[in-house]
Design a protein around this motif. Structure first.
Motif, PDB file in Angstrom:
ATOM      1  N   ALA A  53       0.744  -1.337   0.170  1.00  0.00           N
ATOM      2  CA  ALA A  53       0.114  -0.097  -0.067  1.00  0.00           C
ATOM      3  C   ALA A  53       0.811   1.364   0.003  1.00  0.00           C
ATOM      4  CB  ALA A  53      -1.048   0.066   1.328  1.00  0.00           C
ATOM      5  N   PHE A  54       1.982   1.119   0.739  1.00  0.00           N
ATOM      6  CA  PHE A  54       3.023   2.409   0.762  1.00  0.00           C
ATOM      7  C   PHE A  54       3.407   2.520  -0.610  1.00  0.00           C
ATOM      8  CE2 PHE A  54       7.214   3.950   0.934  1.00  0.00           C
ATOM      9  CZ  PHE A  54       6.744   5.143   1.947  1.00  0.00           C
ATOM     10  N   ILE A  55       3.840   1.681  -1.295  1.00  0.00           N
ATOM     11  CA  ILE A  55       4.486   1.701  -2.713  1.00  0.00           C
ATOM     12  C   ILE A  55       3.479   2.342  -3.391  1.00  0.00           C
ATOM     13  CG2 ILE A  55       5.301   0.432  -4.706  1.00  0.00           C
ATOM     14  CD1 ILE A  55       6.642  -1.354  -2.679  1.00  0.00           C
ATOM     15  N   LYS A  56       2.204   1.806  -3.538  1.00  0.00           N
ATOM     16  CA  LYS A  56       0.967   2.247  -4.466  1.00  0.00           C
ATOM     17  C   LYS A  56       0.747   3.766  -4.168  1.00  0.00           C
ATOM     18  CE  LYS A  56      -1.093  -2.225  -5.208  1.00  0.00           C
ATOM     19  NZ  LYS A  56      -1.855  -3.063  -4.936  1.00  0.00           N
ATOM     20  N   LYS A  57       0.844   4.005  -3.078  1.00  0.00           N
ATOM     21  CA  LYS A  57       0.563   5.485  -2.584  1.00  0.00           C
ATOM     22  C   LYS A  57       1.570   6.450  -2.836  1.00  0.00           C
ATOM     23  CE  LYS A  57      -1.566   8.201   1.017  1.00  0.00           C
ATOM     24  NZ  LYS A  57      -2.550   8.349   2.411  1.00  0.00           N
ATOM     25  N   TYR A  58       2.700   6.237  -2.575  1.00  0.00           N
ATOM     26  CA  TYR A  58       3.880   7.152  -2.503  1.00  0.00           C
ATOM     27  C   TYR A  58       4.914   7.127  -3.363  1.00  0.00           C
ATOM     28  CZ  TYR A  58       2.080   8.729   1.952  1.00  0.00           C
ATOM     29  OH  TYR A  58       1.055   9.339   3.009  1.00  0.00           O
ATOM     30  N   LEU A  59       5.016   5.756  -4.263  1.00  0.00           N
ATOM     31  CA  LEU A  59       6.334   5.780  -4.988  1.00  0.00           C
ATOM     32  C   LEU A  59       5.834   5.297  -6.318  1.00  0.00           C
ATOM     33  CD1 LEU A  59       8.387   3.233  -2.891  1.00  0.00           C
ATOM     34  CD2 LEU A  59       8.571   5.761  -3.011  1.00  0.00           C
ATOM     35  N   LYS A  60       4.509   5.448  -6.818  1.00  0.00           N
ATOM     36  CA  LYS A  60       3.985   5.060  -8.034  1.00  0.00           C
ATOM     37  C   LYS A  60       3.557   6.400  -8.671  1.00  0.00           C
ATOM     38  CE  LYS A  60       3.278   0.460  -8.630  1.00  0.00           C
ATOM     39  NZ  LYS A  60       2.417  -0.555  -9.036  1.00  0.00           N
TER      40      LYS A  60
END
Length: 111
Positions: free
Chosen positions: A104-111
């Motif tokens: 969820a962190f990657i989807k929200k902040y890194l994409k």
């Protein structure tokens, strides 16, 4: 651009060391810690009397699993904006700040 700051405490460093030693060996665990210190933006939290008192209080209530109290306190006293963990039980137990799984962190902040 998002600049992340990694919050560490003696407990988290000890966990990294123990898991690294278990997964690889003590030399690689030391290498990982060295890479963290040299390549990441670190904010270090040192436990104090307030930390210890809150730890006792949380332990007596049972709201947070005992093995996760120090991790939670690291995030709390580090004034975290977002807590990232695969430990769904811990994420469910705390709501003082945004809690996300790594995906969820990657989807929200890194994409």
């Amino acid at each position: 651009m998002l600049i992340a700051e990694i919050i560490l405490s003696p407990e988290l460093i000890d966990q990294i060391r123990r898991v690294g030693k278990y997964l690889w060996n003590k030399d690689k665990a030391g290498l990982v810690l060295g890479l963290i210190w040299s390549n990441l933006n670190i904010f270090y939290v040192t436990p104090d009397a307030e930390w210890r008192n809150l730890s006792k209080e949380i332990n007596s209530t049972g709201n947070i699993p005992t093995e996760d109290i120090e991790v939670f306190l690291t995030a709390k006293f580090g004034s975290t904006d977002c807590f990232v963990s695969s430990n769904r039980k811990l994420i469910k137990a705390i709501a003082d700040f945004e809690c996300l799984t790594p995906d969820a962190f990657i989807k929200k902040y890194l994409k």
